[in-house]
Design an enzyme around this catalytic site. Structure first.
Site, PDB file in Angstrom:
ATOM      1  N   HIS A  67      42.730  40.218  30.930  1.00 44.68           N
ATOM      2  CA  HIS A  67      43.077  38.876  30.444  1.00 44.68           C
ATOM      3  C   HIS A  67      42.425  38.730  29.073  1.00 44.68           C
ATOM      4  O   HIS A  67      41.344  39.282  28.840  1.00 44.68           O
ATOM      5  CB  HIS A  67      42.478  37.777  31.318  1.00 44.68           C
ATOM      6  CG  HIS A  67      42.875  37.797  32.769  1.00 44.68           C
ATOM      7  ND1 HIS A  67      42.279  38.609  33.693  1.00 44.68           N
ATOM      8  CD2 HIS A  67      43.767  37.055  33.449  1.00 44.68           C
ATOM      9  CE1 HIS A  67      42.804  38.380  34.886  1.00 44.68           C
ATOM     10  NE2 HIS A  67      43.711  37.441  34.770  1.00 44.68           N
TER      11      HIS A  67
ATOM     12  N   ASP B  45      38.796  37.872  29.332  1.00 47.51           N
ATOM     13  CA  ASP B  45      37.855  38.874  29.883  1.00 47.51           C
ATOM     14  C   ASP B  45      37.258  39.684  28.750  1.00 47.51           C
ATOM     15  O   ASP B  45      36.092  40.036  28.780  1.00 47.51           O
ATOM     16  CB  ASP B  45      38.504  39.956  30.763  1.00 47.51           C
ATOM     17  CG  ASP B  45      39.465  39.460  31.778  1.00 47.51           C
ATOM     18  OD1 ASP B  45      39.280  38.342  32.255  1.00 47.51           O
ATOM     19  OD2 ASP B  45      40.407  40.224  32.094  1.00 47.51           O
TER      20      ASP B  45
ATOM     21  N   ASP C  50      40.807  35.155  49.220  1.00 47.65           N
ATOM     22  CA  ASP C  50      41.126  36.278  48.351  1.00 47.65           C
ATOM     23  C   ASP C  50      39.889  37.126  48.091  1.00 47.65           C
ATOM     24  O   ASP C  50      39.215  36.963  47.082  1.00 47.65           O
ATOM     25  CB  ASP C  50      41.674  35.689  47.032  1.00 47.65           C
ATOM     26  CG  ASP C  50      42.441  36.696  46.220  1.00 47.65           C
ATOM     27  OD1 ASP C  50      42.643  37.816  46.707  1.00 47.65           O
ATOM     28  OD2 ASP C  50      42.839  36.363  45.101  1.00 47.65           O
TER      29      ASP C  50
HETATM   30  C1  XUL Z   1      44.082  36.384  40.994  1.00 49.51           C
HETATM   31  C2  XUL Z   1      44.773  37.565  40.455  1.00 49.51           C
HETATM   32  C3  XUL Z   1      44.756  37.689  38.967  1.00 49.51           C
HETATM   33  C4  XUL Z   1      45.971  38.327  38.408  1.00 49.51           C
HETATM   34  C5  XUL Z   1      46.020  38.337  36.905  1.00 49.51           C
HETATM   35  O1  XUL Z   1      44.133  36.292  42.366  1.00 49.51           O
HETATM   36  O2  XUL Z   1      45.264  38.384  41.175  1.00 49.51           O
HETATM   37  O3  XUL Z   1      43.602  38.353  38.600  1.00 49.51           O
HETATM   38  O4  XUL Z   1      46.120  39.633  38.831  1.00 49.51           O
HETATM   39  O5  XUL Z   1      45.858  37.088  36.339  1.00 49.51           O
END
Ligand code: XUL
Ligand code: CO
Length: 438
Positions: A101, A104, A307
């Site tokens: 990202h 990041d 998650d």
């Molecule tokens: C969040 C997720 C993110 C995406 C990219 O759950 O999976 O990190 O992969 O924004």
């Protein structure tokens, strides 16, 4: 140049009987499976946000990750040093792709122009390291979920100026991805959903999201970026409901808003689990629509229900995933991105290697098992036989739309009660298991 992971050598392939631990037992990059090397079939990527930026905090405790190269500051210099550490990690772990990202890799500045200047400076460093090592960018993306301005969403915010800020970030992140020769660009709508319908105009938000994606497609063409656009489904967390909740919802949205030709899906195992589906279901829904693009390879923790982004060590699941990948003829722009973090207790730099080796060996074994299942052919033969009645004249007429409901009624009247046969699920599960051990 300093060494960031001293004492760790480039991970060799040593085979299943090796006694060392920092080796690949299954991942033999040059080994050809189903017409391509393992390296090219698997296209492993490391996720910058987890590998370099995840402090390993949880809702009850502070971060534990040890990163001796990181001075903990938000300086541009520190951001550039992290890039060097990351590429050393990629080299030693023999991972040739990565994903990031914008936020990041580079800290946000004061206002758009300053943020873009900072991102450019880190992009220069990424490009330099890519050229030095030959590593490639699998996909880039913009972080539209951490900053408090996105509290009500980004492309679905109730505030039009927030929408504009999100647009600015996507413009720049896409341009940077293009500069770095990225194979793709991901849209994960972490805040594109709602906490409560009491304060939400869902239809208006969805219209705005679709417009945003159309604008992104236009920008893509304007700058000549030829990478693949992906939507990444996830049902919830951080929001109560995210609009891109699963593969089917994403495909419906893309079709409804005339975006289907411009996007494929980036499917993540843990998100599939949160949606109450199996990963194989999510992959198959996407593949059936010719929209399976890339995979975020992790797993959840079944008894936790959130998650947890664990590294994938589940051989059964990896085999199922690779069956779907082989069935679609392999990846084109996509790959297997370890969107996974170490456990909070695994906080040493060495654990980054153990974690990625686990994921890579698991998927290498999954690839081999999947190919053996396909070569054996007995599961595929069973499915073909199960639908054989559809190869009849009647089946052909139904499938080609050449028969009416009343003609079918007439037919039913002549054949009597059809004889049904067993689905043999347990037999098929046993056949599947035969190929797992290796
Ligand atoms: C969040 C997720 C993110 C995406 C990219 O759950 O999976 O990190 O992969 O924004
Ligand atoms: Co992901």
């Amino acid at each position: 140049m300093s060494e960031f992971f001293p004492g760790i050598e480039t991970i060799p392939f040593a085979g299943a009987s090796a006694s060392d631990e920092l080796v690949f037992r299954r991942y033999d990059p040059e080994k050809v499976i189903a017409g391509k090397t393992m390296h090219d079939q698997l296209r492993f990527a490391s996720a910058y946000w987890h590998t370099m930026r995840n402090p390993l905090a949880d809702p009850f405790g502070a971060g534990t990750a040890i990163a001796p190269w990181d001075d903990g500051s938000d300086s541009v210099e520190n951001a550039r040093v992290r890039v060097e550490a990351f590429f050393e990690f990629l080299e030693k772990c023999r991972i040739d792709w990565y994903c990031f990202h914008d936020r990041d890799v580079a800290p946000e500045g004061v206002g758009i122009a300053d943020s873009e200047r900072i991102l450019d400076s880190v992009t220069d460093k990424l490009l330099e390291e890519q050229q030095r090592t030959g590593k490639q960018l699998l996909w880039g993306t913009a972080c539209l979920f951490i900053h408090p301005r996105y509290v009500h969403g980004a492309a679905t915010s109730c505030l039009v100026d927030v929408y504009a800020h999100a647009a600015a970030q996507v413009c720049k992140a896409m341009e940077v991805t293009h500069t770095l020769g990225g194979s793709g660009y991901v849209f994960w709508g972490g805040r594109e959903g709602y906490g409560s319908l009491l304060n939400t105009d869902m239809k208006r938000e969805l219209d705005h999201l679709a417009r945003f994606l159309h604008l992104a497609v236009e920008h893509k063409h304007r700058i000549g970026f030829e990478g693949q656009f992906y939507i990444e489904p996830k049902p919830k967390e951080p929001t109560t409901h995210q609009y891109d909740s699963d593969s089917a919802a994403c495909l419906n949205f893309l079709r409804e808003y005339d975006l289907i030709d411009h996007f494929k899906l980036n499917i993540e195992t843990n998100h599939a689990e949160l949606a109450g589906h199996t990963m194989r279901h999510e992959l198959q829904v996407a593949r059936s629509a010719d929209a399976l693009g890339s995979i975020d390879a992790n797993i959840g923790t079944p008894n936790l229900g959130w998650d947890t982004d664990c590294f994938p060590g589940n051989l059964y699941l990896a085999t199922e995933v690779m069956l779907e990948v082989l069935e679609m003829g392999g990846f084109t722009n996509g790959g297997l991105n370890f969107d996974a973090k170490r456990r909070r207790e695994s906080f040493e730099p060495l654990d980054l290697f153990h974690a990625h080796i686990l994921g890579m060996d698991t998927f290498a074994a999954g690839l081999e098992a999947a190919e053996s299942i396909r070569t054996d052919g007995s599961i595929a033969a069973f499915i073909e036989e199960r639908y054989a009645s559809w190869d009849s004249e009647l089946g052909r007429r139904i499938e080609s739309g050449d028969i009416s409901l009343s003609e079918l009624r007439e037919h039913a009247g002549t054949v009597g009660e059809p004889a049904v046969v067993s689905g043999r699920q347990e037999r098929l599960e046993a056949i599947f298991n035969r190929f797992l051990s290796g």
